[in-house]
Design a protein around this motif. Structure first.
Motif, mmCIF file in Angstrom:
data_model
loop_
_atom_site.group_PDB
_atom_site.id
_atom_site.type_symbol
_atom_site.label_atom_id
_atom_site.label_comp_id
_atom_site.label_asym_id
_atom_site.label_seq_id
_atom_site.Cartn_x
_atom_site.Cartn_y
_atom_site.Cartn_z
ATOM 1 N N LYS A 1 -69.666 -86.549 -75.579
ATOM 2 C CA LYS A 1 -70.403 -86.911 -74.357
ATOM 3 C C LYS A 1 -71.882 -86.746 -74.497
ATOM 4 O O LYS A 1 -72.435 -86.120 -75.254
ATOM 5 N N ALA B 1 -68.931 -93.302 -83.892
ATOM 6 C CA ALA B 1 -68.178 -94.170 -82.995
ATOM 7 C C ALA B 1 -66.956 -94.713 -83.725
ATOM 8 O O ALA B 1 -67.030 -95.053 -84.908
ATOM 9 N N PHE C 1 -59.543 -94.104 -78.574
ATOM 10 C CA PHE C 1 -60.990 -93.916 -78.581
ATOM 11 C C PHE C 1 -61.732 -95.150 -79.103
ATOM 12 O O PHE C 1 -62.923 -95.089 -79.394
ATOM 13 N N ALA D 1 -65.527 -95.975 -78.671
ATOM 14 C CA ALA D 1 -66.169 -94.832 -78.026
ATOM 15 C C ALA D 1 -66.888 -93.934 -79.028
ATOM 16 O O ALA D 1 -66.560 -93.899 -80.209
ATOM 17 N N LYS D 2 -67.866 -93.174 -78.515
ATOM 18 C CA LYS D 2 -68.545 -92.149 -79.311
ATOM 19 C C LYS D 2 -67.654 -90.916 -79.331
ATOM 20 O O LYS D 2 -67.178 -90.473 -78.285
ATOM 21 N N VAL D 3 -67.428 -90.395 -80.534
ATOM 22 C CA VAL D 3 -66.474 -89.301 -80.706
ATOM 23 C C VAL D 3 -66.976 -88.271 -81.710
ATOM 24 O O VAL D 3 -67.955 -88.491 -82.420
ATOM 25 N N GLU E 1 -63.826 -86.947 -77.432
ATOM 26 C CA GLU E 1 -64.941 -87.747 -76.964
ATOM 27 C C GLU E 1 -66.235 -86.957 -77.105
ATOM 28 O O GLU E 1 -66.274 -85.757 -76.861
ATOM 29 N N ASP F 1 -67.449 -103.284 -77.215
ATOM 30 C CA ASP F 1 -67.077 -102.565 -78.443
ATOM 31 C C ASP F 1 -65.586 -102.234 -78.484
ATOM 32 O O ASP F 1 -64.937 -102.369 -79.518
ATOM 33 N N ARG F 2 -65.043 -101.785 -77.362
ATOM 34 C CA ARG F 2 -63.620 -101.408 -77.321
ATOM 35 C C ARG F 2 -62.719 -102.607 -77.598
ATOM 36 O O ARG F 2 -61.850 -102.557 -78.468
#
Length: 132
Positions: free
Chosen positions: A132, A40, A105, A108-110, A130, A70-71
């Motif tokens: 998913k 992340a 991002f 986000a999970k990346v 990203e 989180d963002r």
């Protein structure tokens, strides 16, 4: 000659060991040395426990107004508190040399593809996508 097989074994064992070590070191890397790491996008303030004790945004989200998820916590820590974008995995925190690509991002999970400088644990980012 006393025992020629003994001398061959003395030479063969280190050669085999070096070959196996080289293979295990390169496992997970492409031929050009690139790796892909999943995690992340976070900020160095939270990831290195500057403001929290859990390598997460949880403390900031509870205590600081405007850090509701989180963002927003990641963006706030980078833009207002001097943090840098990092990639956090279950076991490691990777510094990212490119600080422009991770912004979109944030939180986000990346999957980050790049080359790793093992001395500084810094990824030379080639691309981020990203996860998913």
């Amino acid at each position: 000659m006393k025992n020629p097989l003994k001398y061959k074994a003395i030479i063969a064992i280190p050669v085999i060991f070096l070959a196996l070590a080289s293979y295990s070191y390169s496992a997970g890397k492409d031929k050009d040395g690139t790796i892909t790491v999943s995690g992340a996008i976070s900020d160095s303030q939270c990831a290195f426990n500057v403001h929290s004790d859990s390598r997460s945004h949880e403390w900031m989200e509870k205590k600081v107004e405007g850090a509701g998820d989180d963002r927003s916590c990641t963006l706030r820590c980078v833009k207002e508190m001097g943090g840098k974008y990092v990639l956090v995995t279950k076991k490691d925190v990777y510094r990212l040399n490119n600080q422009t690509l991770p912004e979109k991002f944030a939180g986000a999970k990346v999957k980050v593809t790049g080359t790793l400088d093992a001395k500084t644990n810094t990824l030379d980012v080639i691309k981020i996508e990203e996860d998913k």
